[in-house]
Motif scaffolding. Structure first.
Motif, PDB file in Angstrom:
ATOM      1  N   ASP A  23       2.322  -4.966   5.636  1.00  0.00           N
ATOM      2  CA  ASP A  23       0.948  -4.712   6.097  1.00  0.00           C
ATOM      3  C   ASP A  23       0.982  -4.777   7.622  1.00  0.00           C
ATOM      4  N   PHE A  25      -0.611  -3.341  10.084  1.00  0.00           N
ATOM      5  CA  PHE A  25      -1.888  -3.637  10.790  1.00  0.00           C
ATOM      6  C   PHE A  25      -2.752  -4.422   9.823  1.00  0.00           C
ATOM      7  N   ARG A  26      -2.852  -5.717   9.781  1.00  0.00           N
ATOM      8  CA  ARG A  26      -2.079  -6.489  10.693  1.00  0.00           C
ATOM      9  C   ARG A  26      -1.448  -7.737  10.042  1.00  0.00           C
TER      10      ARG A  26
HETATM   11 MG   LIG Z   1      -3.458  -3.416   6.959  1.00  0.00          MG
END
Ligand SMILES: [Mg+2]
Ligand SMILES: O=C(O)[C@H](CS(=O)(=O)O)OP(=O)(O)O
Length: 218
Positions: A23, A25-26
């Protein structure tokens, strides 16, 4: 070796494969940085309410997270690599909740097999930790309303490297910088998080989920 990129939103029966939560961001950028900044460990929490209850039981806990990209009132930190990089978290225990990454993590923990938390921040450490495993699922978190292209860019790079290809990381960094996800962050006013999400190998350790905690795998 068998490496698959898997959509984390889908309830898939994850066999005993080694799972890598992605993942960019973030969440999986922020979490290794929390450990890099000295935290003892991170406790992933499903909901804001649960996070607040845990904090009320122990005021020493630090709270970090977001919903739909926005800081949660009363939390110490957002889900922001930028803000975490400017924090001293030495010896702290950090409660962390997020819209996508943590939601997917709670699916993965139902199945056997190691779970790694990975991003550019701990890319090489993650690669070295899993490169000899037989079955690997690269689980992209995505978003409730669509795909996160930044997650696929990272997953495709890691898959290519695991399959023995030479990868030019700068090419992938450029794709990240020009991704829809990066544009979204800028629109959200979090463009400063992009730079901190592409700091390759800032943290030289794998990060794993184990027994309710997210820890550095020494
Ligand atoms: Mg994300
Ligand atoms: O905080 C984030 O960047 C995202 C929320 S959203 O996709 O921008 O709404 O959460 P994450 O769980 O880190 O994908």
């Amino acid at each position: 070796m068998n490496v698959n990129i898997v959509d984390g939103r889908k309830e898939k029966i994850f066999d005993g494969s080694t799972k890598v939560l992605i993942d960019i961001f973030r969440s999986t950028t922020t979490i290794p940085l929390i450990l890099y900044r000295g935290a003892k460990y991170v406790i992933p929490v499903r909901t804001i309410t649960e996070t607040r209850k845990l904090k009320n039981k122990n005021q020493d806990y630090i709270t970090s997270g977001e919903r739909f990209g926005l800081k949660i009132p009363g939390f110490n930190f957002e889900n922001s690599p930028y803000s975490i990089m400017n924090a001293d978290l030495s010896g702290k225990i950090v409660l962390f909740t997020s819209t996508n990454g943590i939601k997917v993590l709670f699916k993965l923990i139902k199945y056997p097999g190691d779970i790694y938390i990975s991003s550019f921040i701990n890319l090489t450490a993650t690669y070295n930790a899993i490169k000899d495993n037989e079955n690997i699922s690269l689980v992209v978190s995505n978003r409730p309303d669509g795909k996160s292209d930044e997650d696929y860019i990272y997953a495709e790079m890691l898959k290519s490297r695991l399959e023995g290809n030479e990868v030019n990381i700068d090419d992938y960094i450029n794709k990240i910088i020009n991704s829809h996800g990066a544009k979204r962050l800028k629109i959200m006013g979090a463009g400063h998080d992009i730079d901190y999400s592409i700091k390759v190998d800032m943290y030289n350790y794998p990060v794993i989920y184990r027994d309710g905690k997210i820890i550095t795998k020494n």
